[in-house]
Design a protein around this motif. Sequence first.
Motif, PDB file in Angstrom:
ATOM      1  N   GLY A 251      21.153  39.784   7.795  1.00  0.00           N
ATOM      2  CA  GLY A 251      21.453  38.857   8.885  1.00  0.00           C
ATOM      3  C   GLY A 251      20.523  37.657   8.921  1.00  0.00           C
ATOM      4  N   GLU A 252      20.035  37.327  10.118  1.00  0.00           N
ATOM      5  CA  GLU A 252      19.255  36.110  10.307  1.00  0.00           C
ATOM      6  C   GLU A 252      17.907  36.150   9.601  1.00  0.00           C
ATOM      7  OE1 GLU A 252      18.966  35.244  14.432  1.00  0.00           O
ATOM      8  OE2 GLU A 252      21.128  34.902  14.686  1.00  0.00           O
ATOM      9  N   GLN A 253      17.481  37.333   9.158  1.00  0.00           N
ATOM     10  CA  GLN A 253      16.209  37.426   8.442  1.00  0.00           C
ATOM     11  C   GLN A 253      16.328  37.090   6.959  1.00  0.00           C
ATOM     12  OE1 GLN A 253      13.834  41.126   9.315  1.00  0.00           O
ATOM     13  NE2 GLN A 253      15.857  41.856   9.961  1.00  0.00           N
ATOM     14  N   ARG A 254      17.547  36.840   6.485  1.00  0.00           N
ATOM     15  CA  ARG A 254      17.761  36.882   5.036  1.00  0.00           C
ATOM     16  C   ARG A 254      16.913  35.876   4.256  1.00  0.00           C
ATOM     17  NH1 ARG A 254      21.625  34.441   7.700  1.00  0.00           N
ATOM     18  NH2 ARG A 254      22.752  32.619   6.938  1.00  0.00           N
ATOM     19  N   ARG A 255      16.643  34.698   4.811  1.00  0.00           N
ATOM     20  CA  ARG A 255      15.837  33.727   4.061  1.00  0.00           C
ATOM     21  C   ARG A 255      14.384  34.193   3.961  1.00  0.00           C
ATOM     22  NH1 ARG A 255      19.238  30.104   7.089  1.00  0.00           N
ATOM     23  NH2 ARG A 255      20.929  29.564   5.670  1.00  0.00           N
ATOM     24  N   ALA A 256      13.856  34.716   5.034  1.00  0.00           N
ATOM     25  CA  ALA A 256      12.486  35.242   5.002  1.00  0.00           C
ATOM     26  C   ALA A 256      12.399  36.454   4.076  1.00  0.00           C
ATOM     27  CB  ALA A 256      12.030  35.607   6.410  1.00  0.00           C
ATOM     28  N   VAL A 257      13.411  37.320   4.123  1.00  0.00           N
ATOM     29  CA  VAL A 257      13.422  38.509   3.263  1.00  0.00           C
ATOM     30  C   VAL A 257      13.523  38.096   1.791  1.00  0.00           C
ATOM     31  CG1 VAL A 257      14.789  40.538   2.613  1.00  0.00           C
ATOM     32  CG2 VAL A 257      14.323  40.065   5.027  1.00  0.00           C
ATOM     33  N   LEU A 258      14.374  37.121   1.491  1.00  0.00           N
ATOM     34  CA  LEU A 258      14.486  36.653   0.106  1.00  0.00           C
ATOM     35  C   LEU A 258      13.149  36.091  -0.381  1.00  0.00           C
ATOM     36  CD1 LEU A 258      16.100  35.939  -2.458  1.00  0.00           C
ATOM     37  CD2 LEU A 258      16.687  33.766  -1.372  1.00  0.00           C
ATOM     38  N   ALA A 259      12.482  35.288   0.440  1.00  0.00           N
ATOM     39  CA  ALA A 259      11.195  34.712   0.044  1.00  0.00           C
ATOM     40  C   ALA A 259      10.179  35.808  -0.242  1.00  0.00           C
ATOM     41  CB  ALA A 259      10.683  33.773   1.137  1.00  0.00           C
ATOM     42  N   ARG A 260      10.141  36.832   0.619  1.00  0.00           N
ATOM     43  CA  ARG A 260       9.187  37.926   0.402  1.00  0.00           C
ATOM     44  C   ARG A 260       9.559  38.722  -0.849  1.00  0.00           C
ATOM     45  NH1 ARG A 260       9.309  38.387   6.234  1.00  0.00           N
ATOM     46  NH2 ARG A 260      10.806  40.107   6.138  1.00  0.00           N
ATOM     47  N   ALA A 261      10.861  38.924  -1.068  1.00  0.00           N
ATOM     48  CA  ALA A 261      11.293  39.685  -2.249  1.00  0.00           C
ATOM     49  C   ALA A 261      10.912  38.966  -3.539  1.00  0.00           C
ATOM     50  CB  ALA A 261      12.800  39.916  -2.198  1.00  0.00           C
ATOM     51  N   LEU A 262      11.119  37.654  -3.573  1.00  0.00           N
ATOM     52  CA  LEU A 262      10.837  36.897  -4.801  1.00  0.00           C
ATOM     53  C   LEU A 262       9.346  36.818  -5.099  1.00  0.00           C
ATOM     54  CD1 LEU A 262      13.407  33.978  -4.430  1.00  0.00           C
ATOM     55  CD2 LEU A 262      13.476  35.825  -6.103  1.00  0.00           C
ATOM     56  N   ASP A 263       8.517  37.057  -4.104  1.00  0.00           N
ATOM     57  CA  ASP A 263       7.072  37.046  -4.329  1.00  0.00           C
ATOM     58  C   ASP A 263       6.531  38.421  -4.719  1.00  0.00           C
ATOM     59  OD1 ASP A 263       6.793  34.335  -3.911  1.00  0.00           O
ATOM     60  OD2 ASP A 263       6.428  34.534  -1.758  1.00  0.00           O
ATOM     61  N   LEU A 264       7.406  39.441  -4.796  1.00  0.00           N
ATOM     62  CA  LEU A 264       6.990  40.757  -5.285  1.00  0.00           C
ATOM     63  C   LEU A 264       6.909  40.730  -6.806  1.00  0.00           C
ATOM     64  CD1 LEU A 264       9.288  43.073  -3.092  1.00  0.00           C
ATOM     65  CD2 LEU A 264       6.855  42.565  -2.732  1.00  0.00           C
ATOM     66  N   ASP A 265       5.887  41.369  -7.368  1.00  0.00           N
ATOM     67  CA  ASP A 265       5.740  41.328  -8.822  1.00  0.00           C
ATOM     68  C   ASP A 265       6.773  42.181  -9.548  1.00  0.00           C
ATOM     69  OD1 ASP A 265       4.765  43.879  -8.281  1.00  0.00           O
ATOM     70  OD2 ASP A 265       2.671  43.372  -8.696  1.00  0.00           O
ATOM     71  N   PRO A 320      12.343  31.244 -10.240  1.00  0.00           N
ATOM     72  CA  PRO A 320      11.141  30.763  -9.546  1.00  0.00           C
ATOM     73  C   PRO A 320      10.794  31.683  -8.388  1.00  0.00           C
ATOM     74  CG  PRO A 320      13.040  29.457  -8.903  1.00  0.00           C
ATOM     75  CD  PRO A 320      13.509  30.378  -9.987  1.00  0.00           C
ATOM     76  N   GLY A 321       9.588  31.535  -7.856  1.00  0.00           N
ATOM     77  CA  GLY A 321       9.174  32.346  -6.715  1.00  0.00           C
ATOM     78  C   GLY A 321       9.919  31.967  -5.449  1.00  0.00           C
ATOM     79  N   GLY A 322       9.563  32.619  -4.364  1.00  0.00           N
ATOM     80  CA  GLY A 322      10.300  32.410  -3.125  1.00  0.00           C
ATOM     81  C   GLY A 322       9.673  31.436  -2.157  1.00  0.00           C
ATOM     82  N   THR A 323       8.523  30.851  -2.514  1.00  0.00           N
ATOM     83  CA  THR A 323       7.819  29.948  -1.595  1.00  0.00           C
ATOM     84  C   THR A 323       8.010  28.505  -2.031  1.00  0.00           C
ATOM     85  OG1 THR A 323       6.153  31.642  -1.144  1.00  0.00           O
ATOM     86  CG2 THR A 323       5.589  29.361  -0.593  1.00  0.00           C
ATOM     87  N   SER A 324       8.446  27.665  -1.121  1.00  0.00           N
ATOM     88  CA  SER A 324       8.601  26.232  -1.379  1.00  0.00           C
ATOM     89  C   SER A 324       7.315  25.508  -0.987  1.00  0.00           C
ATOM     90  CB  SER A 324       9.777  25.666  -0.566  1.00  0.00           C
ATOM     91  OG  SER A 324       9.729  24.248  -0.543  1.00  0.00           O
ATOM     92  N   ALA A 325       6.623  24.951  -1.997  1.00  0.00           N
ATOM     93  CA  ALA A 325       5.403  24.191  -1.714  1.00  0.00           C
ATOM     94  C   ALA A 325       5.710  22.991  -0.833  1.00  0.00           C
ATOM     95  CB  ALA A 325       4.758  23.744  -3.023  1.00  0.00           C
ATOM     96  N   LEU A 326       6.896  22.425  -1.009  1.00  0.00           N
ATOM     97  CA  LEU A 326       7.311  21.279  -0.204  1.00  0.00           C
ATOM     98  C   LEU A 326       7.432  21.673   1.263  1.00  0.00           C
ATOM     99  CD1 LEU A 326       8.465  18.358  -0.029  1.00  0.00           C
ATOM    100  CD2 LEU A 326      10.713  19.372  -0.409  1.00  0.00           C
ATOM    101  N   ALA A 327       8.157  22.768   1.536  1.00  0.00           N
ATOM    102  CA  ALA A 327       8.369  23.196   2.919  1.00  0.00           C
ATOM    103  C   ALA A 327       7.068  23.636   3.580  1.00  0.00           C
ATOM    104  CB  ALA A 327       9.390  24.330   2.960  1.00  0.00           C
ATOM    105  N   GLU A 328       6.150  24.228   2.788  1.00  0.00           N
ATOM    106  CA  GLU A 328       4.893  24.690   3.358  1.00  0.00           C
ATOM    107  C   GLU A 328       4.073  23.536   3.921  1.00  0.00           C
ATOM    108  OE1 GLU A 328       3.606  28.052   3.579  1.00  0.00           O
ATOM    109  OE2 GLU A 328       5.778  28.220   3.388  1.00  0.00           O
ATOM    110  N   ARG A 329       4.251  22.331   3.372  1.00  0.00           N
ATOM    111  CA  ARG A 329       3.489  21.167   3.838  1.00  0.00           C
ATOM    112  C   ARG A 329       4.069  20.555   5.119  1.00  0.00           C
ATOM    113  NH1 ARG A 329       3.354  19.703  -2.020  1.00  0.00           N
ATOM    114  NH2 ARG A 329       1.186  19.852  -2.718  1.00  0.00           N
TER     115      ARG A 329
END
Length: 590
Positions: A251-265, A320-329
């Motif tokens: 549901g509404e968590q899916r973007r946060a969950v995807l970002a966390r999943a892509l950062d798992l080794d 690529p990983g799940g974190t956007s350097a652009l969005a983090e700024r």
Amino acid sequence: MPAAADRSTGLRDDGGDAAVVIDRLDKSFGTVHALRGLSARIEYGRLTGLVGPDGAGKTTLMRILTGLLVPDAGRVTLAGFDVVQDNDAIHVASGYMPQRFGLYEDLSVMENMRLYAQLRGMDVDRNASLFAELLDFTRLGPFTKRLAGKLSGGMKQKLGLACALMARPAVLLLDEPGVGVDPVSRQDLWRMVQALTDEGMAVVWSTAYLDEAERCDSVLLLNEGHLAFDGPPGELTERLAGRSFRLEEVGEQRRAVLARALDLDTVGDGVIQGAGVRVVLRAGSDTEQIQALADRAEARLATVPARFEDAFIDLLGGGPGGTSALAERLPAVELESDIAVSCRNLTKRFGDFTATDDVSFEVRKGEIFGLLGPNGAGKSTTFKMLCGLLKPTHGEAHVVGLDLRRATGAAKARLGYMAQKFSLYGLLSVRQNLEFAAGVYGLEGEKRRERIEEMIETFDLAAWLSAAPDSLPLGHKQRLALACALMHRPPVLFLDEPTSGVDPITRREFWTHINGLSRKGVTIMVTTHFMDEAEYCDRVAMLYRARLIALDTPDALKRGAVSVARPDPTMEDAFIHLVESADLTDEAVA
């Protein structure tokens, strides 16, 4: 359909009955090694997919096969002819549809066909039956007098195919024919290509759409000039057995969950699928980390069948990983209203032609809102009205509370726009384009320098700063266009087919940024012909024949397409179902 050229002629000393034999092929451009010791065979009566990331060597190989480029080393035979020694024969034995097909837009459909026949050395007046067959085959018969420039994207591709088939070739080479083409038109292209291979023609289909590659009989997967895989797509997909999973109903968590999943080794790739998140584990990894993530998200972890796309990304080392350097700024977006974009009764007419007809919807702050539809449905016209680039004939539109009829300039300053057709300035360098974009949006002094350097770093543009945009690989062109659109950190972003033609890894990079921007509250409107990208959207509006025919979540639209034949429909199935249903409704009314 006209039969392929007679294959009994030509040299067969090294190729047997193969349509194309590639033997230890090398090609360099200065210090860039485009092809490295490439060897492969392409058979008659089969559809061979040519895939790989940007810069893999696909277009270079295609141009060598057509005799347009000479290899540095190695040999290629096509229909028995050496592509260098028998260059004139190659142009007769092959049909080539380049990535940007050179139609003459001021000529009609028939005039283009007659011209290409003459260029092939054919007697136009004696080939009326061939023209009739090609027009019937491509379903262009009713449009012979229409100017090529007035055709939809799908119809242009069909005309390009008709011209490529003009000399009844033994081998047909198609360089990304599906780019910019909607799912309905792509179905037509598949139908035509299947008929050609059934008749014994060899067809090579270069593509950035991995669902297209999955439907090919065989695939050549290139990476950095090397042949990374050669065989049926299912053979590569089988290597991923037991490694593809979906976190259901996130549901509404899916973007946060995807970002966390892509950062798992242990996770090599991941995408959003409607209300769920699909992930692919790296080879040898267990499910402990992804199960723990599913438990924290209160989602069910389900094993799903592997796709060719999973295997493609895995073979290239993962996405690529799940974190956007652009969005983090970026700071979080603050708006006075939860509605960022709205339109009511939006209508645009060009003379007697209605491009957009009485369209109304609202887009919430931070929402990713998809605008889908066949070529010519009115998507780009609607986009341009919402950006203040076109004045509506009727109706109204608002962006961040500003009426585009009265405050066009103020509204434009609050939005970013990445056009469907690449719109950078070719006479300016990459750095000069960035400087120009910063100036247009009123950035000055230290802030201007900081934003430009931020974009150079984020989008990996440092090596290209003095280059002209036209010299960049497509993925870098699109990165530059997105950088220019985001230079002023707008709260609303319009993306008109932003990933058309780029490879799946670059698409994932784009969507990492888009998902990150959305989580910061940026509102994003996007058009796309990639139906897997539509899955990323919170809601999707479907336009057809200038009218809004559906507006709902991707999962709801898929549920509406469920049938006995399609118990688990894809977004492409839903797209085609909506178009067919609208046609039936129109017929009933008529």
